[in-house]
Design a protein around this motif. Structure first.
Motif, PDB file in Angstrom:
ATOM      1  N   VAL A  59       1.425  -1.634   0.014  1.00 32.87           N
ATOM      2  CA  VAL A  59      -0.051   0.220  -0.109  1.00 32.87           C
ATOM      3  C   VAL A  59       1.128   1.012   0.091  1.00 32.87           C
ATOM      4  N   SER A  60       2.279   1.257   0.641  1.00 36.38           N
ATOM      5  CA  SER A  60       3.177   2.245   0.867  1.00 36.38           C
ATOM      6  C   SER A  60       2.681   2.798  -0.255  1.00 36.38           C
ATOM      7  N   LYS A  61       4.279   1.458  -1.155  1.00 41.14           N
ATOM      8  CA  LYS A  61       4.614   1.996  -2.362  1.00 41.14           C
ATOM      9  C   LYS A  61       3.531   2.283  -3.676  1.00 41.14           C
ATOM     10  N   ILE A  62       2.067   2.057  -2.862  1.00 39.38           N
ATOM     11  CA  ILE A  62       1.742   2.516  -4.853  1.00 39.38           C
ATOM     12  C   ILE A  62       1.174   3.947  -4.227  1.00 39.38           C
ATOM     13  N   ILE A  63       0.678   4.163  -2.981  1.00 36.70           N
ATOM     14  CA  ILE A  63       0.367   5.260  -2.987  1.00 36.70           C
ATOM     15  C   ILE A  63       1.617   6.600  -2.701  1.00 36.70           C
ATOM     16  N   LEU A  64       2.966   6.543  -2.341  1.00 36.93           N
ATOM     17  CA  LEU A  64       3.933   6.931  -3.137  1.00 36.93           C
ATOM     18  C   LEU A  64       3.647   7.274  -4.624  1.00 36.93           C
ATOM     19  N   THR A  65       3.855   5.889  -5.166  1.00 36.62           N
ATOM     20  CA  THR A  65       4.555   6.230  -6.262  1.00 36.62           C
ATOM     21  C   THR A  65       2.731   6.876  -7.237  1.00 36.62           C
ATOM     22  N   ALA A  66       1.523   6.364  -6.900  1.00 36.91           N
ATOM     23  CA  ALA A  66       0.563   7.462  -7.191  1.00 36.91           C
ATOM     24  C   ALA A  66       0.098   8.533  -7.022  1.00 36.91           C
ATOM     25  N   LEU A  67       0.329   8.886  -5.848  1.00 35.33           N
ATOM     26  CA  LEU A  67      -0.761   9.303  -5.182  1.00 35.33           C
ATOM     27  C   LEU A  67       0.670  10.662  -4.396  1.00 35.33           C
ATOM     28  N   SER A  68       2.145  10.426  -4.876  1.00 34.36           N
ATOM     29  CA  SER A  68       3.165  11.685  -4.426  1.00 34.36           C
ATOM     30  C   SER A  68       3.085  11.616  -3.037  1.00 34.36           C
ATOM     31  N   PRO A 103       3.079   9.881   1.623  1.00 36.42           N
ATOM     32  CA  PRO A 103       2.986   8.092   2.338  1.00 36.42           C
ATOM     33  C   PRO A 103       1.734   7.917   2.774  1.00 36.42           C
ATOM     34  N   ALA A 104       1.533   6.716   2.877  1.00 31.41           N
ATOM     35  CA  ALA A 104       0.643   6.545   2.737  1.00 31.41           C
ATOM     36  C   ALA A 104      -0.247   6.522   4.736  1.00 31.41           C
ATOM     37  N   GLU A 105      -1.264   6.560   4.790  1.00 29.94           N
ATOM     38  CA  GLU A 105      -1.577   6.265   5.887  1.00 29.94           C
ATOM     39  C   GLU A 105      -2.304   5.828   6.863  1.00 29.94           C
ATOM     40  N   GLU A 106      -2.039   5.873   8.201  1.00 28.62           N
ATOM     41  CA  GLU A 106      -3.651   4.455   8.135  1.00 28.62           C
ATOM     42  C   GLU A 106      -4.762   3.958   7.958  1.00 28.62           C
ATOM     43  N   PRO A 107      -5.914   5.059   7.677  1.00 26.96           N
ATOM     44  CA  PRO A 107      -6.764   4.846   6.523  1.00 26.96           C
ATOM     45  C   PRO A 107      -6.348   4.525   5.381  1.00 26.96           C
ATOM     46  N   ASP A 108      -5.326   4.210   5.155  1.00 28.65           N
ATOM     47  CA  ASP A 108      -5.007   3.506   3.286  1.00 28.65           C
ATOM     48  C   ASP A 108      -4.900   2.441   3.628  1.00 28.65           C
ATOM     49  N   ARG A 109      -3.937   2.386   4.546  1.00 25.07           N
ATOM     50  CA  ARG A 109      -3.671   0.804   4.565  1.00 25.07           C
ATOM     51  C   ARG A 109      -5.071  -0.198   5.145  1.00 25.07           C
ATOM     52  N   GLN A 110      -5.841  -0.038   6.197  1.00 26.83           N
ATOM     53  CA  GLN A 110      -7.170  -0.141   5.680  1.00 26.83           C
ATOM     54  C   GLN A 110      -8.182  -0.200   5.000  1.00 26.83           C
TER      55      GLN A 110
END
Length: 819
Positions: free
Chosen positions: A757-766, A768-775
């Motif tokens: 999730v962290s890699k996808i969010i950083l790549t696409a949304l520029s 860091p991923a946050e806890e709601p993203d991971r959940q």
């Protein structure tokens, strides 16, 4: 006094803009056509059949147009000439004229209200014609907020309304915003990490300098410029006639922005070409780039085939006048073709003074083999000549082989066709039918062997692709330049007085420029436009830059600085920026750098209730505008995050293959043409751009408001329609990109689900991923896998789950919008 709802305010603003656009279209395309082709029989003096087509009331009384509906509109039926009544009786309308009438009726047959003479702007009082004056930055109360003089102008207006700017954008949002604005791409993981680590006060300055030095900057801003030209890889109306060297102008524009070519020189080169240097510059042999520059003038939506060549020449000059007026001056000069401009101080004679310059310029030539556009040979080098000789030898051998094969195939075809015809004359029987079927199969095999497929044939295509020494589409002066004569009602065969070539009488620039009677006048026109004392040129250009960085120009009508355009929200700031542009040697990069490093640019896009009530359109810039990415940035970013983006640069893009090219004259690209693999994953600016809609491989451009190359589009439309969402959810190309991102993420054995999730969010949304993203990701992936398991489908449920998750990210508003 109650406040108007935001939606209603935006609706009114939209209606105003639409009315201005429809009025311009009517005055430049419809009124001249009705006057030239219809008025002699259906005008003010004569109304045959009781039909009048020269006034709004007359049109309504006649009842020949049903606004918004082509089928029952008798005018449309008549000009299509498909029924009993065929109009005009002497000759059919050209394709482009018929398309204009159809568009006008479809869009409601808009006819602007008559205006009185008093509405025409006075050249001495209208703000756009006054000399540029560099105002001193105003006094402000919150003196600790500004980081530049730009901020002082913005804050002063806010303080007048007792408003304050919102907080600054977060570090990640700011980096993403600047990277998209300056390069049209997303920041990479490495760039994000470097920005995180840089704790200096100059951290963002370092980012801006790096982005301005990147070759991707020129690709982004070059595409902005192409919007305000007629550039495309094809010409013609109704048919896509390939222009094999049109890419040279596109590359010239990109290279000019990357080299930070002074804007005044950029103007001169595009109008005057190699002779377009200022009087103070030393003459040098023209470079290939300078030769390509006047592609600005000659690469347009010209009617490839026209019965009336003289009318075509006049119509081409009309489009060039309108192009130069809108692009460089922010003036609708084309509205003065048939009469004095109804709103701006542009008399009919001024129009023909400028038109004479383009009528003395060679744009088209008699041969239609290559789109009929004037070409100039580029300087030959030893390397070019050797390559040409080698390519020509290969080509000649291939043509000879194909001709020999074709002789055999032709004989076989003729023999088979005769045999089939003879059998068909005999009485029918199962044996005869079987024999005919066998011969027809043989005939199909022969046709396939010879490369014949209806209108796509290998031999004619191979001859069409004959090697040639490098050429460029460019404007040159006529051998015998001459002043234009007024064309009555736009008709090239009804001529009035001669008008000396010249410029707009409302704009006086010192020193005055006299036109050399032995030349077309393009060099002098370029000097007049690029003159630092011209009040329009620098204002129009800095307003375009502001528009691209903030979403709206200081003058929201970027192509119209006349009385029908909007007033500037910050007139002193507009003049300050225009003066700064000239002082800094007309440097685009310096201007962009100043704006992007301002505090105003770096604000967050968060809402403020009080400010929203007072300034619902955010014209005072109390926050950043949140807006959807342009379609090029959407497509390029999707390719980027999938790891498939090809960053190779320059060169031809047209898919000129035997399968794509219609080989019965005139040669044109078929509707089902396919982009070649060598181009398919390159940035959108390097894709083939066609007139009349883009190819299926890049049909995202047709859905997301790509600029029409037949128009000057300083401000693109921003539509939100269901088909856009349906495309994003169902397009194979979006799904392929999502799958590629999921595959590379899953293959990284060092990552668990949270790491993915962290890699996808950083790549696409520029960010860091946050806890709601991971959940959300955990719930989505596990839930999807459970559903697949219930259905008992045999598939890689893990890959499919992450593919669906990646697609959800790629179609999210956070990905599609710039904050």
């Amino acid at each position: 006094m109650s406040k108007l709802p935001l939606r209603f305010v935006l609706f009114l603003a939209c209606l105003q803009a639409q009315a201005a656009d429809r009025s311009d279209f009517f005055e430049t395309k419809i009124r001249p056509l009705l006057i030239a082709r219809c008025a002699s029989c259906h005008g003010d003096k004569v109304q045959m059949g009781g039909i009048q087509l020269t006034s709004k009331d007359g049109l309504h009384r006649s009842g020949v147009v049903v606004p918004g509906d082509l089928t029952p509109s008798r005018l449309v039926q008549a000009v299509r000439q498909t029924g009993k009544i065929k109009m005009p009786p002497d000759a059919k309308l050209a394709d482009r004229e018929l398309q204009a009438i159809e568009r006008w009726v479809t869009e409601g047959a808009f006819w602007p209200e008559a205006s009185s003479v008093s509405t025409v702007a006075n050249a001495t009082t209208h703000w756009a014609f006054r000399p540029v004056k560099k105002a001193s930055p105003p006094e402000i109360k919150a003196s600790d907020w500004p980081r530049s003089d730009i901020d002082r102008f913005i804050l002063a207006k806010l303080e007048e309304k007792k408003l304050a700017p919102v907080a600054d954008a977060g570090k990640y949002h700011l980096l993403r915003r600047a990277t998209l604005d300056l390069t049209g791409l997303l920041p990479t993981a490495e760039e994000i990490a470097a920005f995180e680590k840089d704790s200096s006060l100059q951290a963002f300055q370092h980012v801006v300098d790096r982005l301005l030095a990147s070759p991707t900057y020129g690709e982004r801003w070059g595409r902005h410029w192409l919007d305000v030209t007629y550039w495309a890889d094809t010409t013609g109306v109704g048919r896509r006639i390939p222009l094999r060297d049109a890419w040279r102008y596109r590359d010239y524009v990109i290279q000019s922005f990357n080299a930070d070519k002074p804007y005044d020189r950029f103007v001169r080169e595009q109008i005057a070409g190699p002779g377009g240097k200022s009087s103070g510059e030393k003459e040098k042999p023209p470079t290939p780039e300078e030769q390509a520059a006047t592609g600005f003038l000659v690469l347009g939506p010209w009617a490839w085939f026209a019965y009336d060549r003289e009318q075509l020449r006049v119509d081409v000059a009309d489009l060039q006048v309108d192009l130069v007026g809108r692009t460089f001056l922010g003036m609708t000069l084309g509205c003065a073709r048939c009469h004095d401009h109804k709103f701006d101080p542009i008399p009919n004679q001024d129009y023909f003074a400028v038109a004479g310059i383009f009528l003395s310029t060679k744009t088209l030539y008699s041969s239609n083999m290559d789109g009929g556009i004037n070409t100039v040979h580029l300087p030959e080098t030893l390397e070019n000549v050797k390559q040409y000789a080698a390519d020509l030898e290969v080509w000649e051998r291939k043509v000879a082989e194909l001709e020999e094969t074709e002789k055999v195939n032709t004989k076989d075809r003729e023999d088979l066709q005769k045999s089939i015809a003879a059998l068909k004359e005999k009485p029918g029987s199962p044996e005869i039918e079987a024999e005919i079927k066998a011969l027809e199969d043989q005939l199909a095999a022969v046709r396939k062997r010879s490369g014949t497929a209806g209108d796509r044939q290998v031999l004619p295509f191979t001859k069409y692709m004959r090697p040639r020494l490098p050429d460029v589409y460019a404007a040159t002066d006529m051998e015998f330049p001459q002043d234009a004569r007024i064309t009555m009602r736009g008709d090239a065969h009804q001529l009035g007085d001669s008008v000396p070539r010249g410029f707009l009488s409302a704009v006086n620039c010192e020193p005055a420029t006299d036109i050399d009677p032995q030349g077309s006048g393009r060099k002098e026109l370029a000097e007049w436009i690029a003159n630092p004392n011209n009040p329009l040129t620098a204002r129009v250009y800095v307003n375009r830059i502001w528009h691209h960085l903030f979403g709206d120009g200081i003058v929201r009508t970027t192509d119209n600085f006349g009385t029908r355009g909007e007033l500037p929200t910050h007139p002193e700031l507009l003049d300050y920026l225009a003066a700064r542009l000239v002082e800094n040697g007309w440097s685009t990069k310096k201007l962009i750098r100043d704006i992007v490093l301002s505090h105003t640019y770096q604000l967050a896009s968060t809402q403020d209730n009080k400010a929203s009530e007072i300034d619902p359109d955010n014209r005072l810039l109390w926050r950043a505008n949140r807006r959807r990415l342009e379609v090029e940035a959407i497509r390029d970013a999707i390719l980027q995050v999938s790891g498939r983006l090809d960053l190779s640069r320059g060169g031809p893009s047209l898919p000129l293959t035997a399968q794509n090219v219609h080989t019965i004259a005139p040669y044109f690209l078929e509707e089902d043409s396919v982009i070649e693999d060598r181009v398919r994953n390159r940035r959108t600016v390097y894709q083939p751009i066609l007139r009349g809609g883009q190819l299926t491989d890049i049909d995202i451009l047709n859905l997301f408001d790509f600029a029409d190359p037949d128009q000057v589009v300083g401000t693109r439309a921003q539509t939100i329609v269901p088909t856009q969402t349906l495309y994003l959810l169902n397009s194979p190309s979006i799904r392929e990109a999502a799958r590629a991102l999921a595959e590379v993420t899953i293959k990284d054995s060092t990552l668990n689900d949270d790491g993915r999730v962290s890699k996808i969010i950083l790549t696409a949304l520029s960010r860091p991923a946050e806890e709601p993203d991971r959940q959300q990701a955990r719930q989505f992936v596990s839930g999807f896998q459970a559903e697949v398991s219930k259905l008992g489908e045999e598939s890689d449920s893990l890959l499919e789950a992450w593919t669906r998750y990646c697609q959800a990210i790629l179609v999210s508003s956070e990905f599609l919008y710039r904050r």
